[in-house]
Structures are given as structure tokens and as C-alpha cells.
Scaffold this motif. Structure first.
Motif, PDB file in Angstrom:
ATOM      1  N   ALA A  98       0.468  14.286   1.553  1.00 55.70           N
ATOM      2  CA  ALA A  98       0.192  12.732   1.287  1.00 55.70           C
ATOM      3  C   ALA A  98      -0.597  12.259  -0.346  1.00 55.70           C
ATOM      4  CB  ALA A  98       1.288  11.512   1.466  1.00 55.70           C
ATOM      5  N   VAL A  99      -0.102  11.654  -1.353  1.00 59.06           N
ATOM      6  CA  VAL A  99      -0.716  11.252  -2.735  1.00 59.06           C
ATOM      7  C   VAL A  99      -0.703   9.709  -1.931  1.00 59.06           C
ATOM      8  CG1 VAL A  99      -1.620  10.302  -4.593  1.00 59.06           C
ATOM      9  CG2 VAL A  99      -0.232  12.518  -3.494  1.00 59.06           C
ATOM     10  N   SER A 100      -1.801   8.702  -2.119  1.00 65.24           N
ATOM     11  CA  SER A 100      -2.089   7.264  -1.541  1.00 65.24           C
ATOM     12  C   SER A 100      -2.732   6.987  -2.899  1.00 65.24           C
ATOM     13  CB  SER A 100      -3.475   7.620  -0.921  1.00 65.24           C
ATOM     14  OG  SER A 100      -2.507   7.705   0.599  1.00 65.24           O
ATOM     15  N   PHE A 101      -1.908   5.904  -3.345  1.00 68.22           N
ATOM     16  CA  PHE A 101      -2.594   4.898  -4.599  1.00 68.22           C
ATOM     17  C   PHE A 101      -3.020   3.991  -4.101  1.00 68.22           C
ATOM     18  CE2 PHE A 101       1.651   7.441  -5.322  1.00 68.22           C
ATOM     19  CZ  PHE A 101       0.625   8.035  -6.467  1.00 68.22           C
ATOM     20  N   GLN A 102      -3.475   2.952  -4.665  1.00 62.48           N
ATOM     21  CA  GLN A 102      -4.186   1.414  -4.967  1.00 62.48           C
ATOM     22  C   GLN A 102      -3.130   0.524  -4.576  1.00 62.48           C
ATOM     23  OE1 GLN A 102      -5.684   0.098  -8.728  1.00 62.48           O
ATOM     24  NE2 GLN A 102      -7.554   0.074  -8.117  1.00 62.48           N
ATOM     25  N   ARG A 103      -3.590  -0.258  -3.805  1.00 64.30           N
ATOM     26  CA  ARG A 103      -2.899  -1.395  -3.439  1.00 64.30           C
ATOM     27  C   ARG A 103      -2.445  -2.189  -4.943  1.00 64.30           C
ATOM     28  NH1 ARG A 103      -4.961  -5.991   1.152  1.00 64.30           N
ATOM     29  NH2 ARG A 103      -5.520  -4.240   2.142  1.00 64.30           N
ATOM     30  N   VAL A 104      -0.729  -2.557  -4.717  1.00 62.43           N
ATOM     31  CA  VAL A 104      -0.611  -3.187  -5.832  1.00 62.43           C
ATOM     32  C   VAL A 104       0.531  -4.076  -5.448  1.00 62.43           C
ATOM     33  CG1 VAL A 104      -1.226  -0.910  -7.635  1.00 62.43           C
ATOM     34  CG2 VAL A 104       1.512  -1.537  -6.204  1.00 62.43           C
ATOM     35  N   SER A 105       0.444  -5.769  -6.300  1.00 66.93           N
ATOM     36  CA  SER A 105       2.045  -6.761  -5.603  1.00 66.93           C
ATOM     37  C   SER A 105       3.422  -5.857  -5.965  1.00 66.93           C
ATOM     38  CB  SER A 105       2.415  -7.576  -6.745  1.00 66.93           C
ATOM     39  OG  SER A 105       2.291  -6.808  -8.635  1.00 66.93           O
ATOM     40  N   LEU A 106       4.311  -6.311  -5.379  1.00 62.67           N
ATOM     41  CA  LEU A 106       5.177  -5.336  -5.383  1.00 62.67           C
ATOM     42  C   LEU A 106       5.560  -5.417  -6.904  1.00 62.67           C
ATOM     43  CD1 LEU A 106       8.231  -4.463  -4.556  1.00 62.67           C
ATOM     44  CD2 LEU A 106       8.725  -7.243  -4.217  1.00 62.67           C
ATOM     45  N   GLU A 107       5.324  -6.613  -7.624  1.00 66.31           N
ATOM     46  CA  GLU A 107       6.099  -6.595  -9.123  1.00 66.31           C
ATOM     47  C   GLU A 107       5.366  -5.037  -9.984  1.00 66.31           C
ATOM     48  OE1 GLU A 107       5.922  -9.343 -12.964  1.00 66.31           O
ATOM     49  OE2 GLU A 107       4.099  -9.200 -11.634  1.00 66.31           O
ATOM     50  N   THR A 108       3.991  -5.120  -9.227  1.00 65.37           N
ATOM     51  CA  THR A 108       3.766  -3.902 -10.351  1.00 65.37           C
ATOM     52  C   THR A 108       4.221  -2.402  -9.856  1.00 65.37           C
ATOM     53  OG1 THR A 108       1.506  -5.082 -10.630  1.00 65.37           O
ATOM     54  CG2 THR A 108       1.570  -2.484 -10.727  1.00 65.37           C
ATOM     55  N   ARG A 159      -5.156   6.509  -8.274  1.00 60.71           N
ATOM     56  CA  ARG A 159      -4.316   7.221  -7.104  1.00 60.71           C
ATOM     57  C   ARG A 159      -5.343   6.631  -6.346  1.00 60.71           C
ATOM     58  NH1 ARG A 159      -4.917  13.485  -8.371  1.00 60.71           N
ATOM     59  NH2 ARG A 159      -6.428  12.888  -8.818  1.00 60.71           N
ATOM     60  N   VAL A 160      -5.599   6.951  -4.793  1.00 58.76           N
ATOM     61  CA  VAL A 160      -6.846   6.861  -4.089  1.00 58.76           C
ATOM     62  C   VAL A 160      -7.089   8.057  -3.264  1.00 58.76           C
ATOM     63  CG1 VAL A 160      -8.076   5.470  -1.652  1.00 58.76           C
ATOM     64  CG2 VAL A 160      -6.363   4.459  -3.761  1.00 58.76           C
ATOM     65  N   SER A 161      -6.218   7.748  -2.822  1.00 53.59           N
ATOM     66  CA  SER A 161      -6.967  10.063  -2.211  1.00 53.59           C
ATOM     67  C   SER A 161      -5.368  10.507  -2.118  1.00 53.59           C
ATOM     68  CB  SER A 161      -6.996   9.202  -0.906  1.00 53.59           C
ATOM     69  OG  SER A 161      -6.021   9.067   0.357  1.00 53.59           O
ATOM     70  N   GLN A 162      -5.968  11.991  -2.158  1.00 51.27           N
ATOM     71  CA  GLN A 162      -4.499  12.932  -2.477  1.00 51.27           C
ATOM     72  C   GLN A 162      -4.996  13.914  -1.700  1.00 51.27           C
ATOM     73  OE1 GLN A 162      -3.133  14.400  -6.261  1.00 51.27           O
ATOM     74  NE2 GLN A 162      -2.037  16.330  -5.224  1.00 51.27           N
ATOM     75  N   GLU A 193       0.686  -1.006   0.217  1.00 54.62           N
ATOM     76  CA  GLU A 193      -0.195  -0.249   0.116  1.00 54.62           C
ATOM     77  C   GLU A 193       0.843   1.545   0.201  1.00 54.62           C
ATOM     78  OE1 GLU A 193      -2.207  -0.343   3.106  1.00 54.62           O
ATOM     79  OE2 GLU A 193      -4.030  -1.827   2.181  1.00 54.62           O
ATOM     80  N   PRO A 194       1.015   1.943  -0.873  1.00 62.01           N
ATOM     81  CA  PRO A 194       2.219   3.181  -0.981  1.00 62.01           C
ATOM     82  C   PRO A 194       1.473   4.026  -1.288  1.00 62.01           C
ATOM     83  CG  PRO A 194       1.344   2.770  -3.879  1.00 62.01           C
ATOM     84  CD  PRO A 194       0.615   1.273  -2.769  1.00 62.01           C
ATOM     85  N   SER A 195       2.455   5.388  -0.631  1.00 64.52           N
ATOM     86  CA  SER A 195       1.995   7.044  -0.659  1.00 64.52           C
ATOM     87  C   SER A 195       3.374   7.634  -1.049  1.00 64.52           C
ATOM     88  CB  SER A 195       1.057   7.050   0.715  1.00 64.52           C
ATOM     89  OG  SER A 195       1.777   6.582   1.684  1.00 64.52           O
ATOM     90  N   VAL A 196       3.205   8.827  -1.353  1.00 63.41           N
ATOM     91  CA  VAL A 196       3.949   9.491  -1.666  1.00 63.41           C
ATOM     92  C   VAL A 196       4.012  11.008  -1.022  1.00 63.41           C
ATOM     93  CG1 VAL A 196       3.796   9.476  -3.931  1.00 63.41           C
ATOM     94  CG2 VAL A 196       6.028  10.064  -3.386  1.00 63.41           C
ATOM     95  N   GLN A 197       5.129  11.695  -0.121  1.00 67.14           N
ATOM     96  CA  GLN A 197       5.298  13.083  -0.154  1.00 67.14           C
ATOM     97  C   GLN A 197       5.844  13.983  -1.049  1.00 67.14           C
ATOM     98  OE1 GLN A 197       5.767  12.651   4.040  1.00 67.14           O
ATOM     99  NE2 GLN A 197       4.026  14.334   4.054  1.00 67.14           N
ATOM    100  N   VAL A 198       5.235  14.759  -2.490  1.00 69.11           N
ATOM    101  CA  VAL A 198       6.157  15.594  -3.570  1.00 69.11           C
ATOM    102  C   VAL A 198       6.322  16.410  -2.587  1.00 69.11           C
ATOM    103  CG1 VAL A 198       5.224  13.716  -5.510  1.00 69.11           C
ATOM    104  CG2 VAL A 198       4.835  16.438  -4.853  1.00 69.11           C
TER     105      VAL A 198
END
Length: 632
Positions: A189-199, A182-185, A165-170
Motif C-alpha cells: 500500500a501507499v500511505s499518505f500524510q494525515r489530513v482533515s476530512l475536508e482535504t 506520500r509518507v511511505s510506499q 490517516e489514508p492509505s491505498v492499494q492500487v
């Protein structure tokens, strides 16, 4: 991957991912450790300090009590080598239930960290700091986030199984772009949809003080966009002609393959004042690309980078969807087997050359001059006398760089440009054998097209590829490729150029494209006369040891001080080469190296010698047919 560093600008050598990516079913790996199955790993990245070249990350790793080994990604997709820089970690702290945990690095596999999860704990907290990788032209006002640099995952896990479950502050006010959904901003921070490590690893984020999103339209039901960030105001201002060419690139690629393997595609473009050359890295649903800030404003820079995006875009089909089995590893600790890079990268280089021409990103004359430059360069390098093209596919695994000293004596990633020539020859053969009814286009569509959908990996072996070629046109393809890939050959494979109605020839003035390449790369290319390349600091950066300059005792790294007693300039050297034609006198070069001065008498009286493609009137112009647009 494509890089235009060093010889890449001559060769045209030189990447963010879909959300639903899946790893190859054929790849075997240990079962994902139970510790990673208690829930997704949360990774929170704070990129607000990228202007100071530092990225911070916090990970929450679900775990059960007992021994746990976490690993830092080592073999990074698209780079084909162990390029994960564990040495860039500048802070690493583990804790559980608010208490620090002791850890130990494996003495042999130094990307592995062993610890013990205490009784009663359900997760391990990781604080990770890394220095910003300067490879992507990062400055105080433009940067990127490649997730493999800020994650740890359980040893032995398959990348498709571990969820994040990734998120980032730019940095405040910066533009950012990624293929992640994007799930929420919020303000923080910006939160992104749950993904596999590969993705996740397949989905970088670019960010910069200046940015622009350009809609490139919908093709095969998927939207496409050009996402630009820069540290320079005005650098993002692509004009309508350039945007139209990118739209045509999408149309030509989707027409060629007939299917797509992403739900949406983003060309991620970093234009950096520290971007001294063009480079790119492929992903399923995007590509990460780097060029100089004058890309859209300066014709030279746009022409020099014209094949970058076509190459990386092609990888969505050739490399990401259809991938050699040896490159389809289950995680990022297992070494890749690169024997088929002449397909993964070489066929992509050829297809990118086609698409650049068909889309109008590269004009027809530039496309021909590009072939002439790479053919002549490959034909001239002394290293081909001892090293086969196939052996160069091992280059990424032992870390040779294309811009290192003594390239001409060693070869590097020649599987890019030389394979372009080989696949051009395969294309001409198919056309000849089928009287023009079929071409390599038919093979590309059949083998790499498939059915449209989200990200998928479909591994193949050499036998699958050869069988597919034979279904298009029967030929002893095994022997064809063995001769050109595995055998040492004193000369470059020119059969494709000749089969397309041209021959490699030389004249006394450089082509217009060679002039463009020299101005952008700030080099003087005299490989075909004196056997050397000189940069804008008057330093000899490449030298053919058996060429006229090498035989006269020049050493790579020497600084040219004077030419025939006059202060060195690039213009003077080129003019002297021309004026010395037919002379019995050598060209006298004064050099300095390590504080010592030497005079070299270079025997060359043949004048200027620069490659171009000469039309053979008795044969049809197949190059014109190949480069003609296909989309409507």
C-alpha cells in the motif's frame, strides 16, 4: 465542475486537493462529537478490484462507549447537489473488539447509520464495499478513487475537524497520481500524510495501466504537473506543442491572479476508452479531468477539450479559495445554497475561456466560434421564455442532467454558458468606462488573488462581489446582474459580443469549430434550421417543440429513416436543407418510433443557417485585446 456531456460540448461547459485545507470560519456547525476527538480515523482502501468495478475499504473510527451515528457524505463539493450515492454501498459491516455490531439506517436521512459502541471498546471497525462510479470513464484498466465514496464520519462533525490517516492499494503495475503527500510506499500500500476530512475529500486519486507525469514548471514558488493515466497504450503521449500550451496556461493563470492557494498543483487527467465526453471536477490543489484516449493524437479531440483544464484550474481561485457563503457548508450532510453559481461556475467559465485563448490551448478563431455557438444556442432555446437563468442554479439540487430529454424546453445548467456571456459584457463595460485603463482582470486579481499560501477558504456574499467590482469601475452592478440573472429574457445576452466589436450572425455553412464539436460528440446540430439535434444513430436527441421539425410532429427519440424518400444520412439531411433554399416544397422526413412509422412535412426553405461572429469595423476589436497573452 465542468461537463461536456450533451450540450456541454457546444457550450464548452461541461478537479486533487491541497494538504492543509481549512473550512470556512464563517460557517456554523454543531461542535464535533467527542467520539471523533479520541484520535484520527484510519481508512485503508483496497482498489485492486477496480477492474471488476468494486472498491473495498476498512475504517478504524476511534469512539467511546455509547450511541454513535456515522454518516456517508451526501452533498459533494463541486457537484452542487446531493450526489453522494449511498446506494452504491454493496457491503457494510461494523464491529468492535472483534464482535459484530448491529446498525440501523435512518428512515429519512438514509445516509445515516446508528449503532451502539459496547462498554470497553475504544474504536469501531468498519468494512465498506462500494461499486465503482462509472462517471469517470472507469474500465478494467483505468479508474479513480474519490474518498467521499469510501468514508464514514461522525454525524454533526465539521469536515475540518475530523482527521484521517489514508492509505491505498492500487492494482499491480498501475500508475497513480494524487495531490496527497506520500509518507511511505510499500509492496502492499501507499500511505499518505494525515489530513482533515475536508482535504481528503478534496484529494482524489487517479490510476491506470498506463501513465505519465509531465513537469509543467514552477510558478509563484509552487511546482505544477500534468498527471495522465489511461487504459490505452500511447494515449499519454502529449507532444511538445501541447505541453508548451499547458505550461503557458500555468503562466497565464498565475499572472492573472497574482497569487496561488496551494503548495503544488496537479492536473489529473484520465484518458479512457469509455470517456465519451470531457468533464472535470475542481479541487484546491488539483483537478480531476476526463477525456477520450485520442486527446493528444487527434486534433479534433484536443480542440474540443481545450477549455476543460483552464476552467478547472481557475476554480482553485474562484470556487475553492473564494467561495459563495451558501456553498461553504461545514460538512457534507448540509445542503448547499446555489444562488451564486453564476459566479462560481459562470465567472469560472468566462475566465477559463480567457485563459484557453491566452495560453494557446484555443486558437483565436475557435474562441470566437465558441462564443457564437453558445450565444446562438442560448438564443434559440424555447425554455428561456419561461425560466430565468437564476432559476437554473437550482438544477443540481433536484438532479436535472444536461443531456436529458427535452433540454430545450426546460434548460439545465445554463449558468455556465450564459454567465460567460454576461461576464464578457461586464468586462467590456469596465473597459469602456475606464477608457481601456482597467478590465475584469483587475477585479479577478483583487477579489480572487489574495496572498500566496496553502489551501484556504474565504467565503463571500453578493454584496462583497458588487463592492469589489465598483472599486474597479463604478456602475450599478446590482441592477446589471439582476436584469440578466433574475429576469426572464426571450433572447440571450449579446451585449458583450457587441461591446467587443462583433455581432452574432448566421451563414450557410457551419464554422470549423462546429464541425469539430459534431465529429467529437457524434451529433448533427440543426438547432438553427429545423430545430433539432440528431446523434450518430439517427436518433433525435433534442427538439425545439416550436421549431419547424417540432411543428411538423417530430418527437424526441424518433429515429430518422429517410429524407425525401432516400435513406437517411447526416450528410444527406444537411445537403437537403441547403438545396431546399427558396423552394415551395417542405422537407419530407420519415421516422420510426416504438415500431410506428410516420411521415413529417417540415416547412423550411431558408437553407443552411449556422452561427458565427461578424466583425463590426466601426468598433475596436476588443476580443483580440482580451485574448492576447499577458505572461512573459
Amino acid at each position: 465542475m465542468r461537463t461536456a456531456a450533451g450540450l456541454g460540448l457546444v457550450f464548452g461547459v461541461l478537479a486533487v486537493g491541497a494538504v492543509g485545507g481549512c473550512a470556512p470560519e464563517a460557517a456554523a456547525a454543531p461542535t464535533t462529537p467527542r467520539a471523533s476527538l479520541t484520535g484520527p480515523i484510519r481508512v485503508q482502501v483496497d482498489a485492486r478490484d477496480v477492474p471488476q468495478m468494486v472498491i473495498h475499504a476498512k475504517l478504524t473510527v476511534p469512539a467511546r462507549p455509547g450511541a454513535l451515528t456515522l454518516v456517508y457524505p451526501k452533498w459533494i463539493p463541486g457537484t452542487h447537489g446531493p450526489t453522494g450515492k449511498v446506494a452504491d454501498i454493496s457491503g457494510l459491516r461494523f464491529s468492535a473488539e472483534g464482535k459484530p455490531l448491529a446498525w440501523k439506517r435512518d428512515p429519512e436521512e438514509t445516509s445515516e447509520f446508528a449503532l451502539n459502541v459496547p462498554s470497553g471498546a475504544s474504536a469501531v471497525e468498519v468494512e465498506l464495499d462500494v461499486v465503482v462510479d462509472k462517471r469517470w470513464g472507469e474500465t478494467a484498466d483505468v479508474s479513480d478513487l474519490n474518498w467521499n465514496r469510501v468514508v464514514l464520519y461522525p454525524k454533526g462533525a465539521r469536515a475540518r475537524d475530523v482527521q484521517f490517516e489514508p492509505s491505498v492499494q492500487v492494482p499491480a503495475g498501475w500508475h497513480y497520481a494524487t495531490a496527497l503527500r506520500r509518507v511511505s510506499q510499500g509492496a502492499d500500500a501507499v500511505s499518505f500524510q494525515r489530513v482533515s476530512l475536508e482535504t481528503l475529500v478534496d484529494s482524489p486519486v487517479i490510476m491506470g495501466r498506463y501513465g505519465r507525469t509531465i513537469d509543467l514548471g514552477t510558478a509563484l514558488g509552487a511546482p505544477h504537473a500534468l498527471e495522465i493515466v489511461s487504459d490505452t497504450g500511447g494515449a499519454v503521449d502529449a507532444n511538445e506543442k501541447q505541453i508548451t500550451a499547458y505550461k503557458r496556461l500555468v503562466a497565464e493563470a498565475t499572472t492573472l491572479f497574482g497569487a496561488r492557494h496551494y503548495d503544488a498543483y496537479s492536473f489529473l487527467y484520465i484518458l479512457s476508452s469509455d470517456g465519451r465526453s470531457s468533464s472535470g471536477l475542481e479541487h484546491h490543489a488539483s483537478s480531476q479531468n476526463l477525456s477520450m484516449p485520442g486527446l493528444f493524437a487527434k486534433d479534433d479531440e484536443f480542440r474540443a477539450a481545450s477549455k476543460l483544464l483552464p476552467h478547472e484550474y481557475t476554480h482553485s481561485w474562484c470556487g475553492k479559495y473564494r467561495r459563495p457563503k451558501g456553498l461553504a457548508t461545514p460538512n457534507y450532510q448540509e445542503p448547499t445554497h446555489n444562488e451564486l453559481l453564476w459566479v462560481y461556475e459562470g465567472l469560472t467559465e468566462y475566465t477559463g475561456w480567457l485563459l484557453a485563448g491566452r495560453s494557446g490551448l484555443s486558437q483565436a478563431q475557435d474562441s470566437k466560434d465558441h462564443l457564437a455557438l453558445i450565444a446562438a444556442t442560448l438564443d434559440a432555446i424555447p425554455a428561456r421564455k419561461w425560466r430565468s437563468l437564476g432559476d437554473t442554479t437550482y438544477t443540481p439540487a433536484f438532479g436535472q442532467e444536461s443531456n436529458r430529454p427535452w433540454y430545450s424546453a426546460q434548460r439545465a445548467r445554463d449558468y455556465y454558458p450564459e454567465s460567460l456571456l454576461i461576464w464578457l459584457e461586464a468586462d467590456t463595460l469596465i473597459r469602456q468606462k475606464t477608457s481601456g485603463a482597467r478590465s475584469l482582470d483587475d477585479f479577478l486579481r483583487a477579489f480572487f488573488g489574495g496572498a500566496s499560501g496553502g489551501a484556504e477558504v474565504k467565503p463571500y456574499e453578493l454584496g462583497d462581489l458588487l463592492a469589489a467590482l465598483n472599486r474597479v469601475a463604478e456602475h450599478d452592478w446590482k441592477a446589471f446582474f439582476e436584469q440578466r440573472i433574475t429576469e426572464v429574457a426571450a433572447h440571450a445576452p449579446l451585449g458583450g459580443i457587441e461591446g467587443a466589436g462583433y455581432r452574432l450572425a448566421y451563414r450557410d455553412k457551419p464554422s470549423d469549430l462546429q464541425g469539430v464539436v459534431e465529429r467529437v460528440s457524434k451529433t448533427l446540430n440543426e438547432r438553427f434550421t429545423l430545430g433539432m439535434v440528431v446523434n450518430d444513430k439517427a436518433v433525435v436527441t433534442d427538439l425545439h417543440f416550436d421549431g419547424p421539425a417540432g411543428r411538423a410532429g417530430l418527437v424526441e427519440g424518433s429515429i430518422l429513416v429517410a429524407v425525401n424518400g432516400r435513406k437517411y444520412t447526416a450528410e444527406l439531411l444537411r445537403r437537403t436543407i441547403a438545396e431546399n433554399k427558396g423552394s415551395a416544397s417542405p422537407i419530407e422526413l420519415l421516422t420510426e418510433r416504438d415500431g410506428f412509422y410516420r411521415t413529417h412535412r417540415v416547412a423550411w426553405n431558408e437553407g443552411g443557417r449556422y452561427p458565427y461572429l461578424e466583425r463590426v469595423a466601426s468598433k475596436p476589436d476588443t476580443l483580440a485585446t482580451m485574448l492576447a497573452p499577458r505572461s512573459r
